[in-house]
Design a protein around this motif. Structure first.
Motif, mmCIF file in Angstrom:
data_model
loop_
_atom_site.group_PDB
_atom_site.id
_atom_site.type_symbol
_atom_site.label_atom_id
_atom_site.label_comp_id
_atom_site.label_asym_id
_atom_site.label_seq_id
_atom_site.Cartn_x
_atom_site.Cartn_y
_atom_site.Cartn_z
ATOM 1 N N THR A 109 29.071 57.504 43.237
ATOM 2 C CA THR A 109 29.789 56.257 42.972
ATOM 3 C C THR A 109 29.657 55.848 41.510
ATOM 4 O O THR A 109 30.619 55.386 40.897
ATOM 5 C CB THR A 109 29.274 55.150 43.905
ATOM 6 O OG1 THR A 109 29.459 55.595 45.250
ATOM 7 C CG2 THR A 109 30.037 53.866 43.724
ATOM 8 N N ARG A 128 32.756 55.104 39.078
ATOM 9 C CA ARG A 128 32.904 53.816 38.388
ATOM 10 C C ARG A 128 33.137 54.007 36.891
ATOM 11 O O ARG A 128 33.896 53.269 36.276
ATOM 12 C CB ARG A 128 31.674 52.945 38.620
ATOM 13 C CG ARG A 128 31.675 52.292 39.992
ATOM 14 C CD ARG A 128 30.445 51.432 40.172
ATOM 15 N NE ARG A 128 30.449 50.779 41.471
ATOM 16 C CZ ARG A 128 29.422 50.075 41.936
ATOM 17 N NH1 ARG A 128 28.340 49.930 41.220
ATOM 18 N NH2 ARG A 128 29.499 49.509 43.115
ATOM 19 N N ILE A 179 36.779 55.111 35.975
ATOM 20 C CA ILE A 179 37.868 54.137 35.949
ATOM 21 C C ILE A 179 37.454 52.837 35.260
ATOM 22 O O ILE A 179 38.042 51.790 35.492
ATOM 23 C CB ILE A 179 38.384 53.839 37.368
ATOM 24 C CG1 ILE A 179 37.237 53.410 38.256
ATOM 25 C CG2 ILE A 179 39.094 55.041 37.928
ATOM 26 C CD1 ILE A 179 37.693 52.890 39.580
ATOM 27 N N ILE A 227 35.021 50.707 35.391
ATOM 28 C CA ILE A 227 34.300 49.559 35.954
ATOM 29 C C ILE A 227 32.975 49.420 35.207
ATOM 30 O O ILE A 227 32.527 48.325 34.907
ATOM 31 C CB ILE A 227 34.076 49.736 37.465
ATOM 32 C CG1 ILE A 227 35.420 49.627 38.194
ATOM 33 C CG2 ILE A 227 33.109 48.692 38.001
ATOM 34 C CD1 ILE A 227 35.316 49.773 39.683
ATOM 35 N N MET A 250 30.777 51.331 31.770
ATOM 36 C CA MET A 250 30.979 52.221 30.628
ATOM 37 C C MET A 250 29.826 53.218 30.564
ATOM 38 O O MET A 250 28.672 52.834 30.773
ATOM 39 C CB MET A 250 30.995 51.409 29.326
ATOM 40 C CG MET A 250 32.165 50.463 29.221
ATOM 41 S SD MET A 250 33.703 51.385 29.146
ATOM 42 C CE MET A 250 34.850 50.153 29.755
ATOM 43 N N ARG A 267 42.549 50.844 29.460
ATOM 44 C CA ARG A 267 42.764 50.144 30.733
ATOM 45 C C ARG A 267 44.185 50.302 31.246
ATOM 46 O O ARG A 267 44.433 50.247 32.442
ATOM 47 C CB ARG A 267 42.416 48.657 30.587
ATOM 48 C CG ARG A 267 40.938 48.408 30.408
ATOM 49 C CD ARG A 267 40.596 46.972 30.755
ATOM 50 N NE ARG A 267 40.842 46.671 32.155
ATOM 51 C CZ ARG A 267 39.940 46.825 33.107
ATOM 52 N NH1 ARG A 267 38.756 47.273 32.857
ATOM 53 N NH2 ARG A 267 40.237 46.521 34.366
ATOM 54 N N LEU A 280 44.927 52.574 34.090
ATOM 55 C CA LEU A 280 44.530 52.241 35.462
ATOM 56 C C LEU A 280 45.727 51.935 36.353
ATOM 57 O O LEU A 280 45.633 51.997 37.563
ATOM 58 C CB LEU A 280 43.558 51.060 35.458
ATOM 59 C CG LEU A 280 42.176 51.373 34.889
ATOM 60 C CD1 LEU A 280 41.297 50.151 34.931
ATOM 61 C CD2 LEU A 280 41.529 52.503 35.678
ATOM 62 N N LYS A 281 46.859 51.587 35.736
ATOM 63 C CA LYS A 281 48.057 51.337 36.540
ATOM 64 C C LYS A 281 48.527 52.621 37.230
ATOM 65 O O LYS A 281 49.306 52.579 38.154
ATOM 66 C CB LYS A 281 49.184 50.800 35.642
ATOM 67 C CG LYS A 281 48.875 49.453 35.005
ATOM 68 C CD LYS A 281 49.609 48.323 35.701
ATOM 69 C CE LYS A 281 49.586 47.006 34.963
ATOM 70 N NZ LYS A 281 48.287 46.324 34.992
ATOM 71 N N TYR A 284 42.387 53.522 43.537
ATOM 72 C CA TYR A 284 40.953 53.691 43.831
ATOM 73 C C TYR A 284 40.589 52.990 45.119
ATOM 74 O O TYR A 284 40.847 51.806 45.292
ATOM 75 C CB TYR A 284 40.143 53.123 42.656
ATOM 76 C CG TYR A 284 38.648 53.055 42.889
ATOM 77 C CD1 TYR A 284 37.952 54.136 43.411
ATOM 78 C CD2 TYR A 284 37.938 51.908 42.577
ATOM 79 C CE1 TYR A 284 36.589 54.075 43.619
ATOM 80 C CE2 TYR A 284 36.570 51.845 42.764
ATOM 81 C CZ TYR A 284 35.896 52.931 43.293
ATOM 82 O OH TYR A 284 34.541 52.855 43.489
ATOM 83 N N PRO A 287 37.293 52.168 46.960
ATOM 84 C CA PRO A 287 35.839 52.270 46.842
ATOM 85 C C PRO A 287 35.162 52.412 48.198
ATOM 86 O O PRO A 287 35.775 52.174 49.242
ATOM 87 C CB PRO A 287 35.447 50.960 46.178
ATOM 88 C CG PRO A 287 36.551 50.028 46.457
ATOM 89 C CD PRO A 287 37.784 50.818 46.732
ATOM 90 N N GLU A 289 32.479 50.611 49.088
ATOM 91 C CA GLU A 289 32.293 49.218 49.498
ATOM 92 C C GLU A 289 33.640 48.547 49.350
ATOM 93 O O GLU A 289 34.011 48.130 48.266
ATOM 94 C CB GLU A 289 31.278 48.527 48.587
ATOM 95 C CG GLU A 289 29.880 49.075 48.674
ATOM 96 C CD GLU A 289 29.157 48.604 49.916
ATOM 97 O OE1 GLU A 289 29.779 47.900 50.732
ATOM 98 O OE2 GLU A 289 27.981 48.945 50.067
ATOM 99 N N LEU A 309 49.371 43.251 41.155
ATOM 100 C CA LEU A 309 48.291 43.428 40.185
ATOM 101 C C LEU A 309 48.392 44.774 39.495
ATOM 102 O O LEU A 309 47.939 44.949 38.375
ATOM 103 C CB LEU A 309 46.935 43.319 40.873
ATOM 104 C CG LEU A 309 46.424 41.923 41.153
ATOM 105 C CD1 LEU A 309 45.065 41.993 41.825
ATOM 106 C CD2 LEU A 309 46.315 41.107 39.875
ATOM 107 N N ARG A 310 48.984 45.733 40.182
ATOM 108 C CA ARG A 310 49.128 47.069 39.581
ATOM 109 C C ARG A 310 50.484 47.247 38.929
ATOM 110 O O ARG A 310 50.915 48.369 38.692
ATOM 111 C CB ARG A 310 48.878 48.133 40.638
ATOM 112 C CG ARG A 310 47.403 48.310 40.856
ATOM 113 C CD ARG A 310 47.047 48.620 42.251
ATOM 114 N NE ARG A 310 45.604 48.566 42.429
ATOM 115 C CZ ARG A 310 45.035 48.544 43.606
ATOM 116 N NH1 ARG A 310 45.763 48.541 44.695
ATOM 117 N NH2 ARG A 310 43.736 48.497 43.708
#
Lengths: 301, 414
Positions: A44, A48, A51, A53, A55, A70, A73-74, A78, A80, A82, A101-102
């Protein structure tokens, strides 16, 4: 084929604990990539960083052939490990919100959400609130939310956990379809049978270190085929051949482990000369065996 | 920017459509009206229906004292006279007070050559209303008596001792404003209450909302496309807009009520409420900044918790500044310009409430208001910086509540 994901020696540590160390990998378009490892091995954490989340402390991440931004990311979906949904929202509203949002227009998002719900056989529930749905249903909605914006890279962390066999197959088939349309798919799991069936390439990490990677063929070819299953009638004295390390004889069917570097063909020639052979199969090691052999006994999974 | 807007919109719609919003919109004004009505009624009724005895050697004086006490319709007092009274009577009266047969008695000693000594003995030491009435009556009677002793006729005595009502005029910007001091006071007072209530309510609301998203495991899904800072900003704006919506509903409703016939009649009787335009503007400013302060604080803290119970442990951080502010009510209202009142109205966590308490008695200089708003804005900015860094790490951490050293380490993560 172009490279969709490229990690170049990325590392990340928290306090004293090393989460990921010097991990490099490439994922090509139109392939399915398995990220394997025992629990807590850094799967995980690696995703992370992939993408943005978190660095990486050192190393570089490239998506779609250019350094991470960033905006990329569109083009990523993903799911996850969780994962959750807004409980009070209606399924369709939720999907449209995620789509927006995307970067999707509300109308486009609504149309696609409808199509996906139909494909995933949950159209009846589209108007319900999320909290009224079963866990499996919610998982399908999360799956749809991940794919709604038609991402070129799909990343799924333990996608099949908690699904019944029917729905797991439905998801598997969908992933295979996506792969055929040229998407790159990365999924992490510790279910080796799924990986063996679905993945073109794998990377096995243990305690943050990559210990084994490459295409499925390549990885397996690195391990000797030294396990033989055969059935025969007649004289069994060929089992004393010097290539045989040990064997188990189950009245007619024998399982043989060969000595390292031994030639199975010699054994077969010897056997043919003494008995009637009805089956002789040189088995390749299963991924599970490779996993256990590589990671060793100190797996606390 | 688009992401912040989308998240704020989602948050706003979910909350405004929710049951809690409808319930609080109706219930909170009702509770407020209830509390103020109770205070008003209790104030009027204190010292009502008391039974006291006037004991003195001088029957004429006793009669003079008794008259105004009985004449006071609000008090509904029963006043008996025991004159002439002896030391034995005093013991008997003490016993009666002790056995609750009477509420108290006034013991007057008027030596021929010396000042008159008056003692009011009662069970409760805090019944200021009754004490005040008796005090006035005694003074009034003694003045009458002395005037009469100097040969002034009863009619003239009454004319001379007629009480005067003290009119209050507030000086605003060098001009006399006849708005009664009380109406301005009540308005600002109510606004201070309302502010403390809404600021903390919505601040906690943000905290709860963060916890809910954390338990529903929505964060990592969102973080795959949205920056944590945008996520936090969207949430703060969305819930803040819910708060402003609710306040607007209340203000409009209050305006309509005041304009209606029923409202005009209710407000005509003493409980006049006067709200000026600057007060409304300040109210909104202090709400926004106060809300930003508390909500940022609680968003940061909530991200380090896993359950609402854990978050509850931080609630004193909101409660203490409010207790502190309201604990200083009496002081601030009577000394609005003392160094302490000014200082606490500059202290950001207390500023929204205490500044309105100061407003209740006197409009503070504009530079002080500007300074307190400025200090709040600066502390919101600092807190936002801290909270967003903690938030960014905290929302992905599950398990036990983070300790302070852990949070400090999180500040350094990138």
């Amino acid at each position: 084929m172009s490279t969709v994901v490229s990690l170049d020696r990325i590392s990340k540590s928290y306090e004293q604990k090393i989460a990921v160390s010097e991990l490099s990998l490439q994922i090509e378009e139109g392939t399915m990539f398995g990220l394997l490892g025992p629990n807590g091995s850094g799967k995980t954490s690696s995703i992370r960083m992939m993408i943005g989340i978190t660095m990486p402390d050192s190393g570089a991440v490239s998506l779609f052939g250019k350094p991470f931004v960033r905006e990329s990311l569109k083009r990523v979906g993903y799911l996850p490990e969780e994962r959750g949904l807004y409980k009070k929202m209606k399924v369709i509203d939720q999907l449209v919100f995620m789509g927006q949002l995307r970067g999707l227009e509300p109308a486009v998002a609504a149309r696609r959400a409808h199509d996906w719900c139909e494909r995933m056989q949950i159209l009846d529930s589209a108007g319900k609130k999320t909290e009224e749905l079963s866990k499996g249903m919610q998982q399908k909605i999360q799956f749809i939310a991940t794919l709604l914006h038609d991402p070129e890279l799909v990343i799924m962390d333990e996608p099949f956990s908690g699904l019944d066999p029917v729905n797991a197959t439905l998801l598997q088939d969908t992933l295979v379809d996506l792969k055929k349309t040229g998407k790159a798919i990365l999924f992490s799991t510790h279910r080796m049978d799924q990986v063996e069936k679905l993945c073109d390439a794998i990377c096995l990490i243990n305690k943050g270190h990559p210990v084994l990677q490459g295409s499925m063929r390549e990885v397996k070819s690195r391990y000797e085929r030294n396990h033989v299953v055969m059935t025969f009638e007649g004289d069994s004295s060929f089992l004393q051949h010097p290539a045989v390390k040990n064997y188990k004889d189950y009245s007619g069917q024998v399982e043989i482990d060969l000595k390292p570097g031994a030639n199975a063909q010699d054994l077969l020639r010897e056997a043919v000369s003494r008995a009637v052979i009805t089956k002789f199969e040189l088995m390749e090691p299963s991924l599970e065996e490779i996993f256990i052999r590589t990671v060793g006994e100190d797996v606390d999974a | 920017m688009r992401d912040i807007w989308l998240i704020a919109k989602r948050e706003y719609l979910e909350q405004v459509r929710g049951k809690a919003f409808k319930v609080t919109t109706v219930l909170i004004p009702l509770v407020f009206i209830g509390i103020f009505a109770l205070i008003a009624i209790a104030g009027k009724n204190s010292g009502v229906g008391k039974h006291i005895v006037i004991a003195t050697a001088d029957p004429a004086l006793a009669k003079r004292i008794r008259e105004p006490l009985i004449a006071d319709k609000d008090a509904q007092m029963t006043v008996d006279v025991l004159a002439p009274a002896t030391q034995n009577d005093r013991h008997r009266l003490l016993e009666e007070v002790d056995q609750k047969q009477i509420d108290g008695f006034l013991w007057l000693e008027a030596p021929a050559n010396g000042p008159t000594k008056a003692t009011f003995e009662s069970r409760s030491s805090g019944d200021f209303a009754t004490e005040g009435r008796v005090q006035n009556a005694v003074n009034h009677a003694l003045v009458e008596e002395r005037l009469a002793a100097r040969g002034i006729s009863t009619g003239d005595v009454e004319e001379l001792t007629k009480p005067i009502d003290l009119g209050t005029v507030q000086v605003k910007n060098g001009k006399e404003t006849v708005s009664s001091a009380l109406s301005t006071f009540w308005a600002a007072y109510a606004m201070a209450f309302l502010l403390s209530f809404t600021v903390v309510m919505y601040g906690m609301n943000v905290g709860r909302s963060v916890i809910q998203e954390k338990t529903s495991r929505i964060f990592e899904v969102m973080l795959a496309t949205v920056r944590p800072g945008d996520l936090l900003a969207g949430k703060l704006i969305g819930i803040g807009a819910v708060g402003l919506t609710q306040i607007t509903i209340w203000l409009v409703a209050a305006g309509l009520f005041a304009g209606s016939a029923l409202g005009a009649r209710t407000l005509a009787g003493g409980l006049k409420v006067h709200v000026s335009a600057p007060e409304i503007v300040l109210f909104c400013l202090y709400f926004v900044l106060g809300y930003a302060l508390y909500s940022t604080l609680f968003a940061g803290l909530a991200s380090t918790c896993d359950t609402e119970q854990e978050l509850q442990q931080y609630s004193p951080l909101a409660a203490v500044p409010i207790w502190l502010s309201f604990g200083m009510i009496a002081f601030i209202v009577s000394n609005p310009n003392s160094i302490w009142s000014v200082a606490i109205s500059m202290f950001p966590p207390c500023a929204p409430i205490t500044m309105f308490l100061r407003l209740a008695s006197q409009f503070p200089p504009y530079w002080q208001i500007a300074l307190s708003l400025g200090l709040m804005a600066v502390s919101v900015y600092i807190l936002l910086w801290l909270a967003s860094r903690i938030y960014r790490v905290g929302i992905l951490m599950y398990g036990k509540r983070a300790t302070l050293p852990e949070m400090l380490r999180w500040l350094r993560y990138s």
